[in-house]
Scaffold this active site. Structure first.
Site, PDB file in Angstrom:
ATOM      1  CB  CYS A 283      44.363 -18.911  41.802  1.00 47.91           C
ATOM      2  SG  CYS A 283      44.902 -17.471  40.875  1.00 47.91           S
TER       3      CYS A 283
ATOM      4  CG  HIS B 201      43.266 -21.429  37.829  1.00 45.10           C
ATOM      5  ND1 HIS B 201      42.156 -21.267  38.627  1.00 45.10           N
ATOM      6  CD2 HIS B 201      43.870 -20.213  37.759  1.00 45.10           C
ATOM      7  CE1 HIS B 201      42.089 -20.005  39.019  1.00 45.10           C
ATOM      8  NE2 HIS B 201      43.114 -19.345  38.511  1.00 45.10           N
TER       9      HIS B 201
ATOM     10  CD  GLU C 118      40.939 -24.621  38.770  1.00 42.00           C
ATOM     11  OE1 GLU C 118      42.086 -24.983  39.114  1.00 42.00           O
ATOM     12  OE2 GLU C 118      40.517 -23.453  38.933  1.00 42.00           O
TER      13      GLU C 118
HETATM   14  N1  GLN Z   1      42.544 -12.306  42.960  1.00 39.61           N
HETATM   15  C1  GLN Z   1      43.791 -12.976  42.829  1.00 39.61           C
HETATM   16  C2  GLN Z   1      44.690 -12.340  41.779  1.00 39.61           C
HETATM   17  O1  GLN Z   1      44.222 -11.642  40.927  1.00 39.61           O
HETATM   18  C3  GLN Z   1      43.600 -14.456  42.558  1.00 39.61           C
HETATM   19  C4  GLN Z   1      42.926 -14.743  41.264  1.00 39.61           C
HETATM   20  C5  GLN Z   1      42.325 -16.119  41.174  1.00 39.61           C
HETATM   21  O2  GLN Z   1      42.115 -16.786  42.192  1.00 39.61           O
HETATM   22  N2  GLN Z   1      42.005 -16.557  39.974  1.00 39.61           N
HETATM   23  O3  GLN Z   1      45.860 -12.565  41.766  1.00 39.61           O
END
Ligand code: GLN
Length: 534
Positions: free
Chosen positions: A383, A509, A511
């Site tokens: 992410c 994600h 995970e």
């Molecule tokens: N801050 C970033 C976004 O909003 C990544 C979010 C995250 O890592 N869950 O896109």
């Protein structure tokens, strides 16, 4: 089985005793006997969900397929049972009150005074029963967050009392407490448990089973004493002794016959034993690794391990699959500087840059990516970690020195990470990101496609920003390839560097989907390449 059985898990004496692990372990054991089980968490705080909570407050925010931002205990439930959870599996006081107040505004209460009893308790009941009636699980195991005696928990405990009264043999209460060891006198003390059960009794709830957390074996005398003072069958006083890993707990609970006593109390047959073959196989591999590898986890919340719970657990699953012990080196992104980053990262066989929000620690994350890229160290960016990989490439390879994410620098001339179109008019915070499962198509021959052994995947998301496709050609020409897309929107889900041992950044994600029975293919592959990098 005809009627769904409802099991409530409450806690006393201290918080952090591991109600979630006991609840998950019981679910695993019942599942091992062929039953369908789901776990639910009721959280007594006023946030509508934990999505708006800082990880320092409440650890990781876990995300389900249906896009619910939930308590991290749901991660344990999924990792143990391998059954996806949903919004219905996590309810907070904030959500309960919101629902009741919305109904009141619609006039649903027909002029009545709206009160905690019966309106709030009825709404809690509705949320508990929903899982049984809608999804027809054999067992719904509901964990009540907090500790008995807390003001916030009272409406939940009252609901448990009512449900036990209504459901009779179809409901059961397990109370988890602590039996502390006093080193000075060399004694285990049961008084805190007695007091905790007393305060549960004051609210009209008699626990059926007691699970006692302890550092030392409990003698039969102690168990008998607790049973006597707490009106509990001595066989239903279960010891939960400290273990090496949370994944030992189902086996320990099987030894203690927690599942058998629960079935018996609910009027079901307790004959036979739950089947845990796959689980045991995993545990054996986890405990007897043939090799070791050190992987760096770079993030800004590393002083609080719970903030990256699912990532750490994914490495345990993937490590077991590779028969390799993964030593995670937790690296604070704020502490990585131009002067020290090479030294800090030099012994790592793999680097993971964690998800996150906001500017803090960004420059350290960029240095970590730079190190992985330049030194051919296997890299996984998740992410924000993927977005950082893109920014780093833009700055150091494409030479766009001010390249940034609009999240970090709204004034940048090179917003290689852009705010998603549908986010532009979003002002409210809770539940408004791109959340939950979306499909992704992987490019043939990519590292990702190889890891998954298939081109179509579905993964969970939690973000507002995205790869800016205006720069795609430039990146690809310079060697950073987009290898996974959401076909509906064109959103870049995966980036990889061609001339690198293994460099993968994912917008989703992985995970959140790794379980004991299904370790996540990306983590499995990452550990495999890191291991071969030894
Ligand atoms: N801050 C970033 C976004 O909003 C990544 C979010 C995250 O890592 N869950 O896109």
């Amino acid at each position: 089985m005809s009627a769904t059985k409802y099991i409530f898990v409450t806690g006393g004496v201290a918080s952090s005793l591991g109600k979630g692990i006991i609840a998950s372990s019981l679910a695993k054991l019942l599942q091992g006997r062929g039953y369908s089980v789901t776990n639910q968490k009721l959280d007594p705080y006023l946030n509508v969900d934990p999505g708006t909570l800082n990880p320092y407050e409440h650890g990781e925010c876990y995300v389900t397929d249906d896009g619910a931002e939930t308590d991290l205990d749901l991660g344990h439930y999924e990792r143990f049972t391998n059954i996806p959870t949903s919004q219905a599996n996590n309810v907070t006081t904030g959500r309960i009150y919101k629902n009741v107040i919305n109904k009141e505004r619609k006039g649903d209460y027909l002029g009545k005074t709206v009160q905690i009893i019966p309106h709030i308790t009825d709404e809690i009941k509705r949320n508990v029963k929903l899982l049984g009636t809608k999804n027809k699980f054999d067992f719904v195991i509901t964990e009540i967050g907090g500790t008995v005696g807390d003001i916030e928990s009272l409406p939940y405990i009252e609901t448990v009392r009512q449900l036990k009264w209504e459901m009779g043999n179809d409901a059961l209460v397990i109370h988890l407490t602590l039996v502390p060891y006093l080193a000075a006198s060399g004694e285990l003390k049961t008084k805190p448990t007695q007091h905790s059960v007393k305060s549960l009794l004051e609210t009209g709830v008699q626990p059926d089973v007691l699970v006692l957390r302890t550092e030392h074996e409990l003698s039969s005398d102690i168990r008998r004493k607790v049973a006597l003072f707490c009106n509990v069958d001595p066989r239903a006083v279960i010891q939960s002794i400290d273990v090496e890993t949370i994944y030992d707990v189902p086996l320990k609970m099987r030894e203690e016959k927690l599942d058998a006593i629960v079935l018996e109390k609910l009027g079901l047959s307790s004959e036979g034993e739950p089947e845990l073959k796959e689980w045991t196989k995993f545990l054996n591999r986890h405990k007897n690794p043939k090799s070791e590898v050190t992987i760096g986890l770079v993030g800004k919340y590393v002083e609080l391990k719970d903030a990256y719970k699912s990532i750490a657990e994914s490495f345990i699953h993937a490590g077991a699959t590779n028969e390799c012990k993964v030593n995670l080196k937790w690296i604070h992104s704020e502490k990585l500087t131009d002067a020290n980053y090479e030294n800090e990262l030099k012994d790592l066989k793999g680097i993971l840059v964690a998800p996150g929000f906001g500017h803090r620690g960004m420059e350290g994350k960029i240095l970590a990516v730079k190190y992985a890229r330049e030194n051919n160290v296997p890299f996984l960016g998740i992410c924000l970690g993927m977005q950082v990989a893109v920014i780093e490439y833009a700055r150091n390879v494409l030479k766009l020195e001010d390249a940034d994410s609009l999240e970090m620098n709204p004034q940048t001339d090179n917003p290689v990470i852009n705010l998603m179109e549908e986010q532009k008019n979003v002002t409210e915070k809770g539940g408004t990101m791109r959340l939950g499962a979306y499909d992704c198509q992987l490019k043939e021959g990519s590292n990702c496609a190889k890891a998954y052994s298939r081109p179509e995947i579905s993964e969970r998301h939690r973000h507002r920003y995205e790869f800016n496709n205006d720069y795609l050609e430039k990146f690809e020409a310079a060697g950073l390839k987009a290898t996974g897309f959401n076909l509906e929107t064109g959103l870049v889900e995966v980036v990889e560097i061609e001339d690198h041992k293994w460099f993968v950044g994912v917008q989703f994600h992985p995970e959140y989907k790794s379980t004991v029975i299904n370790p996540h293919p990306l983590f499995v592959e990452f550990v495999k390449v890191a291991k071969s990098n030894n």
